[in-house]
Design an enzyme around this catalytic site. Structure first.
Site, PDB file in Angstrom:
ATOM      1  N   LEU A   1     -34.512 -15.298  26.848  1.00  0.00           N
ATOM      2  CA  LEU A   1     -34.183 -15.145  25.430  1.00  0.00           C
ATOM      3  C   LEU A   1     -35.028 -14.069  24.762  1.00  0.00           C
ATOM      4  O   LEU A   1     -34.612 -13.446  23.784  1.00  0.00           O
ATOM      5  CB  LEU A   1     -34.375 -16.476  24.691  1.00  0.00           C
ATOM      6  CG  LEU A   1     -33.485 -17.638  25.135  1.00  0.00           C
ATOM      7  CD1 LEU A   1     -33.854 -18.908  24.370  1.00  0.00           C
ATOM      8  CD2 LEU A   1     -32.016 -17.312  24.925  1.00  0.00           C
ATOM      9  N   GLY A   2     -36.234 -13.834  25.274  1.00  0.00           N
ATOM     10  CA  GLY A   2     -37.119 -12.832  24.703  1.00  0.00           C
ATOM     11  C   GLY A   2     -38.378 -12.696  25.524  1.00  0.00           C
ATOM     12  O   GLY A   2     -38.762 -13.615  26.257  1.00  0.00           O
TER      13      GLY A   2
ATOM     14  N   ASP B   1     -47.007 -11.676  11.935  1.00  0.00           N
ATOM     15  CA  ASP B   1     -46.047 -10.941  12.779  1.00  0.00           C
ATOM     16  C   ASP B   1     -44.614 -11.228  12.320  1.00  0.00           C
ATOM     17  O   ASP B   1     -43.733 -11.501  13.134  1.00  0.00           O
ATOM     18  CB  ASP B   1     -46.224 -11.308  14.251  1.00  0.00           C
ATOM     19  CG  ASP B   1     -45.562 -10.291  15.188  1.00  0.00           C
ATOM     20  OD1 ASP B   1     -45.197  -9.196  14.703  1.00  0.00           O
ATOM     21  OD2 ASP B   1     -45.399 -10.595  16.381  1.00  0.00           O
TER      22      ASP B   1
ATOM     23  N   ALA C   1     -46.085 -13.639  26.764  1.00  0.00           N
ATOM     24  CA  ALA C   1     -45.224 -14.760  27.142  1.00  0.00           C
ATOM     25  C   ALA C   1     -43.769 -14.314  27.223  1.00  0.00           C
ATOM     26  O   ALA C   1     -43.377 -13.263  26.701  1.00  0.00           O
ATOM     27  CB  ALA C   1     -45.365 -15.898  26.134  1.00  0.00           C
TER      28      ALA C   1
ATOM     29  N   LYS D   1     -41.186 -21.446  26.046  1.00  0.00           N
ATOM     30  CA  LYS D   1     -42.045 -20.259  26.004  1.00  0.00           C
ATOM     31  C   LYS D   1     -43.128 -20.415  27.063  1.00  0.00           C
ATOM     32  O   LYS D   1     -43.981 -21.300  26.968  1.00  0.00           O
ATOM     33  CB  LYS D   1     -42.662 -20.112  24.608  1.00  0.00           C
ATOM     34  CG  LYS D   1     -43.499 -18.849  24.440  1.00  0.00           C
ATOM     35  CD  LYS D   1     -43.952 -18.691  22.989  1.00  0.00           C
ATOM     36  CE  LYS D   1     -44.713 -17.390  22.787  1.00  0.00           C
ATOM     37  NZ  LYS D   1     -45.116 -17.201  21.366  1.00  0.00           N
TER      38      LYS D   1
ATOM     39  N   ALA E   1     -45.846  -9.546  24.997  1.00  0.00           N
ATOM     40  CA  ALA E   1     -47.009  -9.121  25.786  1.00  0.00           C
ATOM     41  C   ALA E   1     -47.660 -10.279  26.518  1.00  0.00           C
ATOM     42  O   ALA E   1     -48.219 -10.101  27.608  1.00  0.00           O
ATOM     43  CB  ALA E   1     -48.022  -8.445  24.869  1.00  0.00           C
TER      44      ALA E   1
END
Length: 719
Positions: A16-17, A135, A22, A39, A20
């Site tokens: 899914l993504g 972030d 994980a 994650k 840096a």
């Protein structure tokens, strides 16, 4: 290849993504099959201190809000790597939504408002818990799609988050370049030594860039070559930004920076929402931390914005759509002032219709009592006076990128993606023009029907004045026949002259009203023919077909980019598709300019002529209304004088004690009394007849109005 923890498993291909420290996978519960997001932290993450490693776990356990991704559990892989098991969001991220070609110019207004609401509510929960995210970006805002198809956005990725009160500062650098506060960018990206500390306002800067991106489809600050290739200019744009500017673009290498104080014309937000949003963006996109808005001011402004309800309005004479955001508790008087501010039409000159009906509004009414509106079913504004102005084209034709001359699978893919976005924009404009054409035709139909009803009312007024005039003239004649001596009064001659003038002018006004009615019938026939012709317009469907063909080529170019090196035959097919793509683009432009746009201009020209005729007619009808009121006042004065004359005549018939004059014999008085009684009975009968006729005429007028107010029944084949 799969991976698993004690309770969950997933394919390592189902990513899914990635970041840096994980990667996030779509996983399933081993027993129930429930979808979750896992994650998994990589080895690089363990180089951080234990306190930093545990920070995200602690943050997610502390937070509990519908606009923040939920943490279900913390598990371990056989390799002892930590894994966060979190809520799965089926709609991907806000970034993935913005990267879809149809959103190349920003999100639709309704979707943007959902993003705004969810982010504001999620950030409010963070501040209530003294958490700074550090972030914020579209990639860290996940989208959940409910059973009703409505989106819910949720903040995620709290790896950089930490507890921080409003007056606290921090020194460490976290975040993503394009969304990073300029002070942090200087040290973290340009690696310039500085001793600055940072506060919670750094999140506000990131939110401002995110909101601009969601509204416009592009980043607000863009150096030539892009922010990653021209970092010094990127920093210059963000730090040298004038106060109030919300965007800066450098279009040529070494060129000047173009500052913008408004959102792009191409974005899908209404002017009414832009008016609310731009001051917020200007307040939080402030590089000076001391001058930037604080969160309290941000929450106050955005909460006020979110509490407003849109009122859709279509200004007929300008062929312009407006969306005015109002609080439900605002009065109609405030709404009128907002309409005047948006349209330039003064409050006394505003006349509103809704679904063909006139909409009488009192200033003290609340906006919540206005009827429900939408872009296709707005309030119709009829403006009067010079402020109404001529109609114009409220859009700009999209710019098509230059087609790459050389064969390059990467460049061709980027080009085809941009073209899909541009053609989506063309299609949106075409649909908007079609909607506005329908609103113009329906609006002028309603305007014509309004004038026809006014003509019918004027005809009724003329009929009533004529009948009252005949009664007055008859009574005047009869009273004079009784004897001139009984009617002598200072105003009798003047009344006679007034009645004569009324009798002379009424036929002229009646003829004028009849002429208006014939002209209106002619306009209604024109309107019906034009609507029937436009009903067969297929430009929208043709544009949709061209878009489908372009999307197919774009999908093929995506595959070619993934392959990279194409064989000879595949390369030839790729080149042929580029020729087809160029041909499709030309057809899109021709269809837009020569078909859709030309038809719209023709409708504008025709309705401009209708507006001129109806404006003149409206003005003359208002003059007649004033005239008819004056006539009725004159009639009342004449009737009052006649009543005085009648009273004087009756008084003269009383018995005399002195010697009788001629005509005073008992036989003469008896004849006069009988004649007076007959006259009284005739007057009473005439009054009853007038009242009866008036009731019949009014009932017929009401029936006609009720039929006229249903345009969908009156002309179902045209609108």
């Amino acid at each position: 290849m799969t991976a698993s923890t004690a309770n969950y498993l997933w394919s390592v291909q189902d990513v899914l993504g990635q970041g840096a420290t994980a990667s996030v996978y779509r996983a399933r519960h081993k027993r129930t099959g429930e979808l979750v997001a896992v994650k998994v932290f990589n080895l690089a993450s363990y180089s951080r201190s234990y306190q930093v490693q545990m920070r995200e776990f602690d943050m997610l356990r502390k937070l509990n809000h519908k606009n923040i991704v939920k943490l279900y559990s913390v598990e371990e892989l056989p390799s002892k790597q930590k894994a966060l098991v979190m809520e799965y969001c089926s709609g991907g991220s806000l970034l993935s939504l913005l990267e879809e070609p149809e959103n190349a110019f920003g999100l639709p207004e309704t979707e943007f408002l959902i993003v705004l609401q969810c982010v504001v509510h999620g950030m409010n929960h963070l501040r209530e818990n003294q958490v700074v995210h550090r972030d914020i970006k579209p990639g860290n805002i996940m989208r959940q799609v409910g059973d009703d198809g409505r989106s819910v956005y949720k903040l995620t990725d709290f790896g950089a988050a930490r507890e921080l009160e409003d007056d606290e500062k921090f020194f460490s650098i976290y975040g993503t370049e394009e969304y990073l506060h300029p002070d942090m960018y200087e040290r973290g990206v340009l690696h310039k030594p500085q001793e600055k500390v940072y506060g919670v306002s750094v999140d506000l800067w990131s939110i401002g860039v995110t909101f601009y991106h969601a509204a416009a489809g592009s980043l607000p600050f863009m150096p030539y070559g892009g922010p990653r290739r021209n970092k010094p200019i990127m920093h210059k744009i963000t730090t040298k930004k004038p106060a109030g500017a919300i965007a800066g673009v450098q279009r040529t290498e070494g060129g000047a920076i173009e500052w913008s104080y408004q959102l792009p014309h191409s974005c899908q937000l209404s002017q009414g929402l832009k008016v609310q949003l731009v001051p917020v963006l200007a307040g939080i996109l402030e590089p000076d931390q001391d001058r930037c808005w604080e969160f309290d001011q941000f929450f106050t402004a955005t909460t006020d914005m979110l509490k407003r309800e849109p009122v859709h309005l279509f200004f007929l004479q300008q062929a312009a759509a407006f969306c005015i955001y109002m609080h439900h508790y605002n009065t109609v008087s405030i709404f009128f002032e907002e309409v005047a501010s948006e349209t330039g039409v003064a409050v006394p000159q505003q006349h509103l219709l809704y679904l063909g009906h006139e909409l009488p509004l009192e200033g003290g009414m609340k906006v919540v009592n206005l009827p429900p509106t939408s872009p296709s079913q707005p309030l119709l504004l009829l403006g009067r006076g010079p402020d109404a102005g001529p109609p114009g084209l409220a859009f700009r034709e999209p710019e098509t990128p230059v087609i790459p001359s050389r064969f390059d699978v990467v460049a061709d893919y980027s080009f085809s993606k941009a073209v899909v976005g541009v053609v989506h924009q063309y299609l949106r404009i075409v649909r908007t023009l079609h909607t506005q054409r329908e609103l113009l035709l329906q609006g002028y139909y309603n305007y014509m029907m309004k004038m026809r009803r006014e003509c019918e009312q004027a005809t009724i007024s003329i009929t009533m004045i004529t009948m009252r005039l005949q009664a007055c003239m008859g009574l005047e004649h009869r009273l004079r026949a009784l004897g001139q001596s009984t009617l002598e009064s200072p105003g009798s001659a003047e009344n006679g002259n007034k009645l004569k003038l009324i009798r002379e002018h009424l036929p002229m006004y009646a003829a004028g009203i009849h002429k208006f009615q014939k002209r209106l019938e002619h306009l209604l026939i024109e309107q019906a023919k034009l609507a029937e012709g436009l009903a067969n317009d297929k430009s929208c469907q043709k544009m949709e077909v061209l878009l489908e063909k372009i999307v197919v080529i774009h999908q093929q170019y995506r595959k070619d980019r993934q392959i990279g090196k194409l064989g000879y035959n595949d390369e030839q097919i790729h080149k042929f598709e580029k020729i087809h793509l160029s041909s499709h683009i030309k057809r899109v432009k021709a269809l837009f300019r020569e078909d859709c746009l030309q038809r719209y201009k023709d409708v504008l020209a025709t309705t401009r002529m209708w507006a001129s005729v109806l404006e003149e007619m409206q003005s003359q009808m208002e003059d007649f209304s004033c005239f008819s009121r004056g006539l009725l006042a004159d009639m009342e004065m004449c009737e009052e004088q006649q009543n005085k004359g009648l009273d004087a005549a009756l008084l003269s018939l009383q018995p005399r004690t002195a010697g009788q004059e001629p005509g005073d014999s008992p036989r003469d008085k008896e004849n006069i009394v009988f004649r007076m009684h007959d006259l009284k009975q005739e007057m009473e009968a005439l009054v009853m007849e007038l009242q009866c006729n008036n009731n019949v005429i009014e009932s017929l007028g009401a029936v006609n109005s009720a039929v006229d107010l249903k345009p969908s029944q009156a002309q179902p084949s045209t609108l």
